[in-house]
Design an enzyme around this catalytic site. Structure first.
Site, mmCIF file in Angstrom:
data_model
loop_
_atom_site.group_PDB
_atom_site.id
_atom_site.type_symbol
_atom_site.label_atom_id
_atom_site.label_comp_id
_atom_site.label_asym_id
_atom_site.label_seq_id
_atom_site.Cartn_x
_atom_site.Cartn_y
_atom_site.Cartn_z
ATOM 1 N N GLY A 27 -6.669 -5.963 -0.105
ATOM 2 C CA GLY A 27 -5.280 -5.474 -0.779
ATOM 3 C C GLY A 27 -6.119 -3.919 -0.148
ATOM 4 O O GLY A 27 -6.572 -3.203 0.495
ATOM 5 N N LEU A 29 -5.579 -1.499 -2.535
ATOM 6 C CA LEU A 29 -6.010 -0.711 -2.976
ATOM 7 C C LEU A 29 -8.109 -1.677 -3.194
ATOM 8 O O LEU A 29 -8.563 -0.799 -1.995
ATOM 9 C CB LEU A 29 -6.027 -0.880 -4.578
ATOM 10 C CG LEU A 29 -7.063 -0.556 -5.406
ATOM 11 C CD1 LEU A 29 -7.095 1.069 -5.560
ATOM 12 C CD2 LEU A 29 -7.413 -0.708 -7.096
ATOM 13 N N THR A 118 -2.253 -2.741 -14.851
ATOM 14 C CA THR A 118 -0.879 -1.689 -14.062
ATOM 15 C C THR A 118 -0.082 -1.444 -15.393
ATOM 16 O O THR A 118 0.532 -1.320 -16.864
ATOM 17 C CB THR A 118 -0.304 -2.821 -14.201
ATOM 18 O OG1 THR A 118 1.229 -3.129 -13.896
ATOM 19 C CG2 THR A 118 0.027 -4.247 -14.661
ATOM 20 N N TYR A 142 5.213 -10.787 -14.486
ATOM 21 C CA TYR A 142 4.310 -10.470 -13.351
ATOM 22 C C TYR A 142 3.445 -9.867 -14.549
ATOM 23 O O TYR A 142 1.984 -8.959 -14.767
ATOM 24 C CB TYR A 142 4.652 -9.649 -12.448
ATOM 25 C CG TYR A 142 3.676 -7.754 -12.314
ATOM 26 C CD1 TYR A 142 2.352 -8.848 -11.114
ATOM 27 C CD2 TYR A 142 3.298 -6.883 -12.580
ATOM 28 C CE1 TYR A 142 1.033 -8.061 -10.985
ATOM 29 C CE2 TYR A 142 2.630 -5.843 -12.095
ATOM 30 C CZ TYR A 142 1.266 -6.753 -11.371
ATOM 31 O OH TYR A 142 0.388 -5.956 -10.541
ATOM 32 N N TRP A 164 2.166 2.914 -8.981
ATOM 33 C CA TRP A 164 2.956 2.810 -7.969
ATOM 34 C C TRP A 164 2.015 3.545 -6.936
ATOM 35 O O TRP A 164 1.128 4.598 -6.764
ATOM 36 C CB TRP A 164 3.791 4.920 -8.447
ATOM 37 C CG TRP A 164 4.766 4.145 -8.868
ATOM 38 C CD1 TRP A 164 5.858 3.225 -9.668
ATOM 39 C CD2 TRP A 164 6.438 4.938 -9.343
ATOM 40 N NE1 TRP A 164 6.340 3.606 -10.810
ATOM 41 C CE2 TRP A 164 6.803 4.431 -10.176
ATOM 42 C CE3 TRP A 164 6.606 6.427 -8.367
ATOM 43 C CZ2 TRP A 164 8.131 5.229 -10.905
ATOM 44 C CZ3 TRP A 164 7.894 6.909 -9.097
ATOM 45 C CH2 TRP A 164 8.806 6.171 -10.198
HETATM 46 N N1 LIG Z 1 0.784 -1.889 -6.153
HETATM 47 C C1 LIG Z 1 0.678 -1.585 -7.316
HETATM 48 O O1 LIG Z 1 1.794 -0.813 -7.315
HETATM 49 C C2 LIG Z 1 0.448 -1.461 -8.438
HETATM 50 C C3 LIG Z 1 1.071 -0.875 -9.772
HETATM 51 C C4 LIG Z 1 -0.359 -1.207 -10.565
HETATM 52 C C5 LIG Z 1 -1.458 -1.903 -10.412
HETATM 53 N N2 LIG Z 1 -1.748 -2.358 -9.671
HETATM 54 C C6 LIG Z 1 -2.562 -3.062 -9.618
HETATM 55 O O2 LIG Z 1 -3.620 -2.610 -8.435
HETATM 56 C C7 LIG Z 1 -4.428 -3.508 -8.102
HETATM 57 C C8 LIG Z 1 -4.190 -3.606 -6.575
HETATM 58 O O3 LIG Z 1 -3.119 -3.824 -6.344
HETATM 59 P P1 LIG Z 1 -2.749 -3.455 -4.851
HETATM 60 O O4 LIG Z 1 -1.654 -2.678 -4.563
HETATM 61 O O5 LIG Z 1 -3.802 -3.762 -3.686
HETATM 62 O O6 LIG Z 1 -1.817 -4.866 -4.344
HETATM 63 P P2 LIG Z 1 -2.132 -5.898 -2.737
HETATM 64 O O7 LIG Z 1 -2.016 -5.413 -1.886
HETATM 65 O O8 LIG Z 1 -0.765 -7.208 -3.042
HETATM 66 O O9 LIG Z 1 -3.711 -6.511 -3.776
HETATM 67 C C9 LIG Z 1 -4.111 -7.706 -4.551
HETATM 68 C C10 LIG Z 1 -4.500 -8.415 -3.062
HETATM 69 O O10 LIG Z 1 -5.619 -9.840 -3.528
HETATM 70 C C11 LIG Z 1 -5.465 -10.798 -3.260
HETATM 71 N N3 LIG Z 1 -4.553 -12.099 -3.821
HETATM 72 C C12 LIG Z 1 -4.201 -12.711 -4.678
HETATM 73 N N4 LIG Z 1 -4.257 -13.657 -4.562
HETATM 74 C C13 LIG Z 1 -5.530 -13.858 -4.628
HETATM 75 C C14 LIG Z 1 -6.032 -14.859 -5.091
HETATM 76 N N5 LIG Z 1 -5.726 -15.715 -5.546
HETATM 77 N N6 LIG Z 1 -7.547 -14.920 -5.191
HETATM 78 C C15 LIG Z 1 -8.429 -13.751 -4.434
HETATM 79 N N7 LIG Z 1 -7.544 -12.702 -4.444
HETATM 80 C C16 LIG Z 1 -5.895 -12.935 -4.412
HETATM 81 C C17 LIG Z 1 -3.694 -10.263 -2.471
HETATM 82 O O11 LIG Z 1 -4.494 -10.578 -0.850
HETATM 83 P P3 LIG Z 1 -3.242 -11.896 0.071
HETATM 84 O O12 LIG Z 1 -2.689 -10.778 0.585
HETATM 85 O O13 LIG Z 1 -3.990 -12.898 0.547
HETATM 86 O O14 LIG Z 1 -2.267 -12.592 -1.178
HETATM 87 C C18 LIG Z 1 -3.817 -8.962 -2.048
HETATM 88 O O15 LIG Z 1 -5.399 -8.644 -1.081
HETATM 89 C C19 LIG Z 1 -3.946 -5.296 -8.957
HETATM 90 O O16 LIG Z 1 -4.663 -5.872 -10.177
HETATM 91 C C20 LIG Z 1 -2.209 -4.696 -8.734
HETATM 92 O O17 LIG Z 1 -2.303 -5.670 -10.327
HETATM 93 C C21 LIG Z 1 -0.438 -2.111 -8.377
#
Ligand SMILES: NC(=O)c1ccc[n+]([C@@H]2O[C@H](COP(=O)([O-])OP(=O)(O)OC[C@H]3O[C@@H](n4cnc5c(N)ncnc54)[C@H](OP(=O)(O)O)[C@@H]3O)[C@@H](O)[C@H]2O)c1
Length: 299
Positions: A27, A29, A118, A142, A164
């Site tokens: 992902g 992050l 989050t 979520y 964000w």
């Molecule tokens: N994006 C935002 O704006 C935001 C805001 C606040 C907090 N967060 C938090 O920050 C963290 C990182 O988010 P991000 O933006 O990096 O999101 P991301 O790009 O969607 O990365 C999440 C990763 O988790 C993987 N994943 C999904 N289902 C899974 C499973 N069953 N087992 C293991 N891995 C799995 C995904 O793999 P696949 O691609 O193969 O599905 C993806 O590589 C998360 O905890 C999110 O809740 C994000």
């Protein structure tokens, strides 16, 4: 998983070297946590979903107890906010129960957990920034599943709430705007406020908490806040496009409307870092400039 490698660097420069397992390493992050830890000289076990499936207890246990890390950074999650409304069980399974499996396996391995959460745990109705001790009240499937995850970690773990998120790898607002920049007109909401947060900086803060094994909840965002409309204007301008082409709209004007409600106020006061004398992340504008340069999108 990446092969085990120890890179010799000056420990005084980078802090204690660790063996770090990263979930969700594919992902946006997770990718930068792997990069930052690798550059600091840590041994990194980068687990994508194929090597550690948060929805499968055995897969989590095998990956974590098999590699015996000092620290587990749980950056994996099901982040498709609108899709979670239609399949809350999948959200609970990955974002809440999955954290139980991570916590249990980390306990067995003696590893410190840094769990990523989050702003969506809050309902966004507070008129001022949220501190770590404000009462969560998620309004989406979520957000409820992520709050469930927070409740699965041990008290000694670090919880990092962020918001964000933008990085070079993955989908985010900066990349969306760059892809749409040639359109004659754009419309973005001006009634949701937050702090754009960049994975290059967030990953450094996560590693700092991991090295110090600091317990408790930390709000970690880049400094400064804006609305999505304001952020889009800044992205366009910094990338050499006309910021005047973006029009402010209200959330209730979105067509079609989003399945999941978003908090109107997502601004997180980084109070635990600030009051604890720990470094804050730079202003989001500085981080935006760095990301645009990395993406080759500066004029
Ligand atoms: N994006 C935002 O704006 C935001 C805001 C606040 C907090 N967060 C938090 O920050 C963290 C990182 O988010 P991000 O933006 O990096 O999101 P991301 O790009 O969607 O990365 C999440 C990763 O988790 C993987 N994943 C999904 N289902 C899974 C499973 N069953 N087992 C293991 N891995 C799995 C995904 O793999 P696949 O691609 O193969 O599905 C993806 O590589 C998360 O905890 C999110 O809740 C994000």
């Amino acid at each position: 998983m990446v092969p085990r490698q120890r890179v010799v660097v000056a420990a005084a420069e980078v802090g204690r070297l660790m063996r770090v397992l990263v979930t969700g390493a594919g992902g946006q992050l997770g990718h930068d946590v792997v990069r930052v830890c690798t550059e600091a000289g840590d041994v990194v076990v980068a687990c994508d979903r194929a090597t550690l499936d948060l929805g499968d207890r055995d897969s989590v246990a095998q990956a974590i107890t098999g590699s015996r890390p000092d620290v587990v950074v749980n950056a994996g999650a099901w982040t498709a906010v609108d899709d979670c409304e239609a399949d809350p069980d999948r959200a609970w399974r990955i974002n809440a129960l999955g954290v139980r499996w991570v916590t249990d396996a980390a306990r067995t391995a003696g590893a410190h957990v840094v769990h990523v959460s989050t702003d969506y745990v809050f309902d966004g109705t507070k008129p001022t920034p949220y501190v770590e001790w404000d009462e969560p009240n998620p309004t989406s499937a979520y957000g409820r599943s992520k709050l469930g995850g927070e409740r699965e970690v041990d008290p000694a773990c670090s919880i990092v709430r962020t918001a964000w998120v933008c990085g070079a790898h993955g989908h985010n607002m900066v990349k969306t705007v760059l892809a749409l920049a040639d359109r004659p007109e754009l419309a973005f909401v001006d009634d949701q406020r937050g702090s754009p947060t960049f994975t290059a900086d967030l990953a450094v803060a996560i590693r700092r908490l991991a090295v110090a094994r600091l317990p408790g909840t930390y709000h970690v965002t880049n400094q400064g806040d804006t609305t999505w409309y304001g952020f889009v204007r800044e992205i366009l301008e910094a990338a050499g496009h006309d910021p005047g082409k973006v029009r402010p709209i209200r959330t209730d004007e979105l067509d079609p409307p989003r399945a999941a409600p978003r908090p109107a106020n997502s601004v997180l006061d980084n109070a635990a870092l600030r009051l604890g004398g720990l470094p804050l992340l730079p202003h989001y504008r500085e981080a935006l400039g760095r990301l645009l340069a990395e993406l080759g999108a500066t004029p």
